[in-house]
Design a protein around this motif. Structure first.
Motif, PDB file in Angstrom:
ATOM      1  N   TYR A  42       0.885  -1.304  -0.206  1.00 36.89           N
ATOM      2  CA  TYR A  42      -0.070   0.003  -0.062  1.00 36.89           C
ATOM      3  C   TYR A  42       0.855   1.220   0.067  1.00 36.89           C
ATOM      4  O   TYR A  42       2.011   1.398   0.520  1.00 36.89           O
ATOM      5  CB  TYR A  42      -0.848  -0.206   1.148  1.00 36.89           C
ATOM      6  CG  TYR A  42      -1.948  -1.263   1.214  1.00 36.89           C
ATOM      7  CD1 TYR A  42      -2.854  -1.256   0.656  1.00 36.89           C
ATOM      8  CD2 TYR A  42      -1.717  -2.354   1.954  1.00 36.89           C
ATOM      9  CE1 TYR A  42      -3.842  -2.027   0.499  1.00 36.89           C
ATOM     10  CE2 TYR A  42      -2.447  -3.093   1.886  1.00 36.89           C
ATOM     11  CZ  TYR A  42      -3.824  -3.271   1.059  1.00 36.89           C
ATOM     12  OH  TYR A  42      -4.482  -4.362   0.854  1.00 36.89           O
ATOM     13  N   SER A  47      -5.293   4.709   2.581  1.00 37.40           N
ATOM     14  CA  SER A  47      -6.015   3.402   1.968  1.00 37.40           C
ATOM     15  C   SER A  47      -5.530   2.305   2.860  1.00 37.40           C
ATOM     16  O   SER A  47      -6.583   1.325   3.033  1.00 37.40           O
ATOM     17  CB  SER A  47      -5.206   3.183   0.491  1.00 37.40           C
ATOM     18  OG  SER A  47      -4.016   2.929   0.571  1.00 37.40           O
ATOM     19  N   LEU A  48      -4.516   2.182   3.557  1.00 41.24           N
ATOM     20  CA  LEU A  48      -4.416   1.071   4.513  1.00 41.24           C
ATOM     21  C   LEU A  48      -5.448   1.081   5.641  1.00 41.24           C
ATOM     22  O   LEU A  48      -5.817   0.153   5.990  1.00 41.24           O
ATOM     23  CB  LEU A  48      -2.886   1.216   5.142  1.00 41.24           C
ATOM     24  CG  LEU A  48      -2.341   0.006   5.923  1.00 41.24           C
ATOM     25  CD1 LEU A  48      -2.454  -1.268   5.333  1.00 41.24           C
ATOM     26  CD2 LEU A  48      -1.020   0.241   6.326  1.00 41.24           C
ATOM     27  N   ASP A  50      -8.448   2.747   5.644  1.00 42.26           N
ATOM     28  CA  ASP A  50      -9.481   2.335   5.134  1.00 42.26           C
ATOM     29  C   ASP A  50      -9.688   0.799   5.092  1.00 42.26           C
ATOM     30  O   ASP A  50     -11.073   0.291   5.243  1.00 42.26           O
ATOM     31  CB  ASP A  50      -9.938   2.922   3.822  1.00 42.26           C
ATOM     32  CG  ASP A  50      -9.945   4.317   3.983  1.00 42.26           C
ATOM     33  OD1 ASP A  50     -10.490   4.900   4.859  1.00 42.26           O
ATOM     34  OD2 ASP A  50      -9.801   5.024   2.798  1.00 42.26           O
ATOM     35  N   ARG A  51      -8.753  -0.064   4.432  1.00 41.27           N
ATOM     36  CA  ARG A  51      -8.976  -1.562   4.470  1.00 41.27           C
ATOM     37  C   ARG A  51      -9.284  -2.136   5.658  1.00 41.27           C
ATOM     38  O   ARG A  51      -9.760  -3.092   5.911  1.00 41.27           O
ATOM     39  CB  ARG A  51      -7.683  -1.958   3.809  1.00 41.27           C
ATOM     40  CG  ARG A  51      -7.648  -1.442   2.464  1.00 41.27           C
ATOM     41  CD  ARG A  51      -8.052  -2.200   1.244  1.00 41.27           C
ATOM     42  NE  ARG A  51      -8.359  -3.560   1.071  1.00 41.27           N
ATOM     43  CZ  ARG A  51      -7.847  -4.333   0.258  1.00 41.27           C
ATOM     44  NH1 ARG A  51      -6.937  -4.023  -0.441  1.00 41.27           N
ATOM     45  NH2 ARG A  51      -7.589  -5.633   0.344  1.00 41.27           N
ATOM     46  N   CYS A  52      -8.487  -1.526   6.935  1.00 43.68           N
ATOM     47  CA  CYS A  52      -8.733  -2.065   8.157  1.00 43.68           C
ATOM     48  C   CYS A  52      -9.978  -1.733   8.675  1.00 43.68           C
ATOM     49  O   CYS A  52     -10.724  -2.450   9.213  1.00 43.68           O
ATOM     50  CB  CYS A  52      -7.543  -1.282   8.922  1.00 43.68           C
ATOM     51  SG  CYS A  52      -5.926  -2.158   8.633  1.00 43.68           S
ATOM     52  N   ARG A  54     -12.662  -1.365   6.955  1.00 46.98           N
ATOM     53  CA  ARG A  54     -13.728  -2.310   6.387  1.00 46.98           C
ATOM     54  C   ARG A  54     -13.513  -3.623   6.739  1.00 46.98           C
ATOM     55  O   ARG A  54     -14.208  -4.488   6.039  1.00 46.98           O
ATOM     56  CB  ARG A  54     -13.594  -1.961   4.837  1.00 46.98           C
ATOM     57  CG  ARG A  54     -14.200  -0.724   4.628  1.00 46.98           C
ATOM     58  CD  ARG A  54     -14.294  -0.757   2.837  1.00 46.98           C
ATOM     59  NE  ARG A  54     -12.933  -1.121   2.564  1.00 46.98           N
ATOM     60  CZ  ARG A  54     -12.506  -0.088   1.484  1.00 46.98           C
ATOM     61  NH1 ARG A  54     -12.701   0.966   1.324  1.00 46.98           N
ATOM     62  NH2 ARG A  54     -11.148  -0.619   0.869  1.00 46.98           N
ATOM     63  N   GLU A  56     -11.163  -5.646   5.928  1.00 45.00           N
ATOM     64  CA  GLU A  56     -10.540  -6.452   4.933  1.00 45.00           C
ATOM     65  C   GLU A  56      -9.171  -6.885   5.178  1.00 45.00           C
ATOM     66  O   GLU A  56      -8.498  -7.891   4.428  1.00 45.00           O
ATOM     67  CB  GLU A  56     -10.655  -5.566   3.579  1.00 45.00           C
ATOM     68  CG  GLU A  56     -11.828  -5.406   3.101  1.00 45.00           C
ATOM     69  CD  GLU A  56     -12.185  -4.328   1.925  1.00 45.00           C
ATOM     70  OE1 GLU A  56     -10.965  -3.791   1.285  1.00 45.00           O
ATOM     71  OE2 GLU A  56     -13.086  -3.938   1.582  1.00 45.00           O
ATOM     72  N   LEU A  57      -8.529  -6.584   6.330  1.00 46.21           N
ATOM     73  CA  LEU A  57      -7.182  -7.028   6.552  1.00 46.21           C
ATOM     74  C   LEU A  57      -7.158  -7.231   8.026  1.00 46.21           C
ATOM     75  O   LEU A  57      -7.801  -6.888   8.924  1.00 46.21           O
ATOM     76  CB  LEU A  57      -6.015  -5.538   6.385  1.00 46.21           C
ATOM     77  CG  LEU A  57      -5.984  -5.316   4.747  1.00 46.21           C
ATOM     78  CD1 LEU A  57      -4.904  -3.876   4.889  1.00 46.21           C
ATOM     79  CD2 LEU A  57      -5.258  -6.150   4.179  1.00 46.21           C
ATOM     80  N   ASN A  76      -1.756 -11.157   6.080  1.00 40.45           N
ATOM     81  CA  ASN A  76      -2.286 -10.176   4.972  1.00 40.45           C
ATOM     82  C   ASN A  76      -1.448 -10.523   3.671  1.00 40.45           C
ATOM     83  O   ASN A  76      -1.781 -10.390   2.629  1.00 40.45           O
ATOM     84  CB  ASN A  76      -1.888  -8.761   5.066  1.00 40.45           C
ATOM     85  CG  ASN A  76      -2.927  -8.356   6.477  1.00 40.45           C
ATOM     86  OD1 ASN A  76      -4.077  -8.677   6.411  1.00 40.45           O
ATOM     87  ND2 ASN A  76      -2.527  -7.423   7.393  1.00 40.45           N
TER      88      ASN A  76
END
Length: 87
Positions: A42, A47-48, A50-52, A54, A56-57, A76
């Protein structure tokens, strides 16, 4: 009070402890460190995170802050693994 009594003490600076190979298992990396050290693919902290958010990570929420352990980084990395096609 005198000026001498109100002076703050200077604490001696301590050298950063030497990190041994096994200590990386107990270390926690912030999203800023993960992006800076390129531990995950990333390019921005936003962005990192945001993925957390949601979910997703793999990550930890230590006191409301996102952190990553060595195990989280390994998991990951597995998320993006692609298996080769059998011939």
């Amino acid at each position: 009070m005198t000026a001498e009594a109100t002076k703050t003490r200077k604490t001696p600076t301590q050298a950063r402890p030497v990190v041994h190979h096994g200590e990386a298992e107990f270390r926690r990396w912030s999203p800023e460190e993960v992006v800076e050290l390129k531990l995950l693919p990333y390019s921005s902290v936003r962005s990192l995170k945001d993925r957390c958010y949601r979910r997703e990570l793999w990550h930890h929420k230590d006191g409301g802050r996102i952190t990553f352990t060595a195990e989280d980084l390994r998991r990951n990395a597995q998320l993006g693994a692609v298996e080769p096609l059998s011939a």
